[in-house]
Design a protein around this motif. Sequence first.
Motif, short mmCIF file in Angstrom:
data_model
loop_
_atom_site.label_atom_id
_atom_site.label_comp_id
_atom_site.label_asym_id
_atom_site.label_seq_id
_atom_site.Cartn_x
_atom_site.Cartn_y
_atom_site.Cartn_z
N GLY A 392 0.59 -1.25 -0.05
CA GLY A 392 -0.35 -0.12 -0.25
C GLY A 392 1.24 1.34 -0.02
O GLY A 392 0.29 2.32 -0.99
N ALA A 393 1.58 1.17 0.87
CA ALA A 393 2.86 2.56 0.49
C ALA A 393 3.42 2.83 -0.56
O ALA A 393 4.12 3.96 -1.15
N PHE A 394 4.13 1.64 -1.13
CA PHE A 394 3.79 1.99 -2.48
C PHE A 394 3.00 2.15 -3.66
O PHE A 394 3.11 1.93 -4.87
N GLY A 395 2.19 2.62 -3.32
CA GLY A 395 0.99 2.64 -4.21
C GLY A 395 -0.77 1.99 -4.60
O GLY A 395 -1.14 1.84 -5.02
N ALA A 396 -0.18 -0.29 -3.97
CA ALA A 396 -0.88 -0.65 -4.48
C ALA A 396 -2.53 0.09 -3.68
O ALA A 396 -2.68 0.14 -3.09
N ASP A 397 -3.68 -1.05 -4.52
CA ASP A 397 -4.93 -1.06 -3.63
C ASP A 397 -5.21 -2.09 -3.04
O ASP A 397 -5.33 -2.72 -3.70
N VAL A 398 -4.79 -2.39 -1.42
CA VAL A 398 -5.11 -3.09 -0.75
C VAL A 398 -6.20 -3.77 -0.05
O VAL A 398 -6.60 -2.52 0.61
N VAL A 399 -6.54 -4.61 -0.04
CA VAL A 399 -8.11 -5.31 0.74
C VAL A 399 -7.82 -6.36 1.32
O VAL A 399 -7.22 -7.36 1.07
N LYS A 400 -7.58 -5.86 2.63
CA LYS A 400 -7.40 -6.51 4.07
C LYS A 400 -9.43 -6.92 4.22
O LYS A 400 -10.32 -6.88 4.32
N VAL A 401 -9.08 -8.76 4.05
CA VAL A 401 -10.48 -9.78 3.94
C VAL A 401 -10.33 -10.88 5.73
O VAL A 401 -9.24 -11.10 6.01
N GLU A 402 -10.92 -10.08 6.61
CA GLU A 402 -10.78 -10.78 7.72
C GLU A 402 -12.09 -11.47 7.86
O GLU A 402 -13.45 -11.50 7.15
N SER A 403 -13.19 -12.34 8.72
CA SER A 403 -13.87 -12.69 9.05
C SER A 403 -14.82 -12.33 10.86
O SER A 403 -13.53 -12.85 11.71
N THR A 404 -15.31 -11.84 11.21
CA THR A 404 -15.93 -11.68 12.37
C THR A 404 -16.04 -12.65 13.32
O THR A 404 -16.34 -13.12 14.64
N ARG A 405 -16.39 -14.14 12.52
CA ARG A 405 -15.98 -15.29 12.81
C ARG A 405 -14.15 -16.10 13.64
O ARG A 405 -14.20 -16.29 14.68
N ARG A 406 -13.95 -15.35 12.77
CA ARG A 406 -11.98 -15.07 13.29
C ARG A 406 -11.34 -13.98 13.15
O ARG A 406 -10.63 -13.60 11.85
N ILE A 407 -11.94 -13.12 13.77
CA ILE A 407 -10.37 -12.13 13.21
C ILE A 407 -8.78 -12.12 13.42
O ILE A 407 -8.38 -12.80 14.05
N ASP A 408 -8.67 -11.24 12.74
CA ASP A 408 -6.44 -11.42 12.55
C ASP A 408 -6.57 -11.67 14.46
O ASP A 408 -7.09 -10.50 15.31
#
Length: 775
Positions: A392-408
């Motif tokens: 993301g710092a170098f310009g990418a569009d980053v979509v982080k995917v989590e689950s409410t059943r298993r958060i990061d």
Amino acid sequence: MTAMSDPETSDTGSAPLEGIRVLEWSSSIAGAYAGRLLCDAGASVTRVGGAETLGHGRHFDSYLNHGKMRVSGDLAELRRSASSVPADIVVLELPDAPDRDLLSGFGDTVVAVISPWGLDGPWAGTGRPWSEFTLQAEAGSLTWRGSMSKYPIMTGSSEGLWVAGTMAAGAATAALQGGGEGRILDVALLDATVYTTNLFHSVTASVSRPSRSPRPRRRLTPSVEPAADGWIGLNLASAQNHEDFVVLIGRPDWLDDEQMRTFEGRYARRAEWTAAVRSWTVRHTVQECIDALAAFRIPAAPVHSGATILEDPQVVAREFYEPHPDGRFMAPKPPLLFDGVRPRRRKAAPADGPPAPTGRRPVASSDLPFDGLRVVDLGTWWVGAYVGSALGAFGADVVKVESTRRIDGSRTMGGVPVTRDHWWECGSFYLGANFNKRNVTLDITQAEGRELLVRLIEDADVLLENFAPRVLESAGLGWDEVHRINPRLVMLRMPAFGLTGPRREMVGYAQTVEQFSGLCWRTGYPGGDPTNPQGPADPMGGANSFFALAAALLRRRVTGRGMLVEAALAEGALVMASEQVIRWTADGELLDRAGNRAVEAHVQGAFRAGGDERWIGISVLDDGQWKALVDVLGFADWHEDHELRDRVGRQAAADRVEARIAEWVAGRKPEDVVDRLVAAGVPAGLCTDPRWIHEHPHLAGRGSYELTELPWAGTIPLPTLPFRRMGQPTWLTRRPPTLGEHNHEVLVGELGLSEETYAGLVERKVIGDAPAGFR
């Protein structure tokens, strides 16, 4: 991103940097390993100059420099060489910030400048003396490691230098894919050491605002424990781990003991806890312990040394160590694989002299190297988070995917009680390592959630994950299926121990692989227990993974095809511990714990100053510094002491030398002692409290922390990446996202779901904005 074609370039997937030319000027592990990594990925590396020895012996130097061409010259020759035969990358490691005129002479070559203090800030360019040890002191690394009855201790394997070099290689490979601006990369060893070793304590303190009274040093418990035939490493990473473990060791009565459920509580009763743990471990062999713990998926590993790691079934199965080409020792292979193939090192160094120009200079339409890149980030904890944030710092569009059943899991770190409003948005590791991303939640155990993840993958350039290998594969999203869904996608997998081998399914975190790799073996008091260095395996794993991914993306620009990239967390840690294997196989020398002493230091140690729990670190690395130290202390008799005439004698007399220094320092203000020693040219540093590291005069003056407003944690200083890209004023373009914050934006706005469908996903708990059971 638009792929480039080059019919004259062979499609050598395991050498993605083939055709890239690198010039290296290095003076420590940091610069030399940056060149080592670039060389391993296929670049042609020429070492022009720098330190003749890295201070760890000729075999270690040979490992770091094998396969590089060698030419002799000064810094002016380095610049001339970069212009006469255009270089793509220059790795330039210097003892202080270089003259800006030197940097201006490299044109559009990417230059990774490695220095102790960076290119700006109050200490940059001042000639301030330093050592790796004093960097650890200033970084806050020493303060909490060790016992309260003894002195604080450093990490034993130069971890900060390894991470800095790996980050330099990754940043340079990324910057190569941008436009003409931002070609100078500023890699400060102090920033890298802070990031590597202080475990986001500053974020924790900024959120919880604890008392400023000194906090005691203490070992993790349980961590490294004696077994019947060696040492076993443990890590209770969850409440379930704790419950299973206390039953396993025969203390089910502790299931209802609230104090024993927390680290703070166990530490308060550490004698009772440790006795119970060790009464179980010493009755079993290391393998018996691992088998029993694995049945409950409790993270555990053997605690290896440079001798025992060579026989571990995982490294044997993956053939991770190989004879060095000179036949005198074993060395680690590159800690990354491309399409299942580990890069193969050259059998001999190329002939002296620069290679011909390749004409393969990357072209990009934007100054941000990864502008237009779409990333699906399934990364968790620290290692996975780093890669996504760096992209993301170098310009990418980053979509982080989590689950409410298993958060990061990183959301649970930092000691925030679950009674606090939106506690899951206040975890220090999450906040410290997850900027520049959007966040969606998908329960991929439900068909609708899996289908939406597939749709994200279909339109992505990168998919990254660091789950146990079985997780995505059980969801039918292993590499073969992902490649079928999107043939242009680069998939980065970061398992703990690797995608193959008998330990493939073992659960592992940073603490686990530090125990496994030998990093614990070298950290600790002489004759004492192996000690977790507490953290560096994760940033090393993240930096190693980012480098491999950046190299694969550069390759994709040429081929237009996707690639599977594998970077095992444990193998990055094994590289940091490589000196142990090299020394053992070359000379039969078993490197062990040495406290704060080091073979290259005449004198080195931590000394209590000011009468309370405040310490300073002092290093003496040559005769000139020794004379300056003696003059500051006023110990004129040491000038006449025949036993102290050289490094060997000073090391042999270390006990009496350190005792007298400690007596002199004890009655003085620590800041005054450091100022006097530094003014005399002796490396010295305050042992900083990592909770307030953002207030460090150099880091604050350099802007290493960015004040950021967060929805539930308040306005706090956040660390970003521990290096800079000149011309890019900030790395932090998005604050860390809240859980599910961008569900509607991504699922409705970009994937085109109807409002009715979206509402149904919320109702069926496929998506959400709070952990299951908390809303």
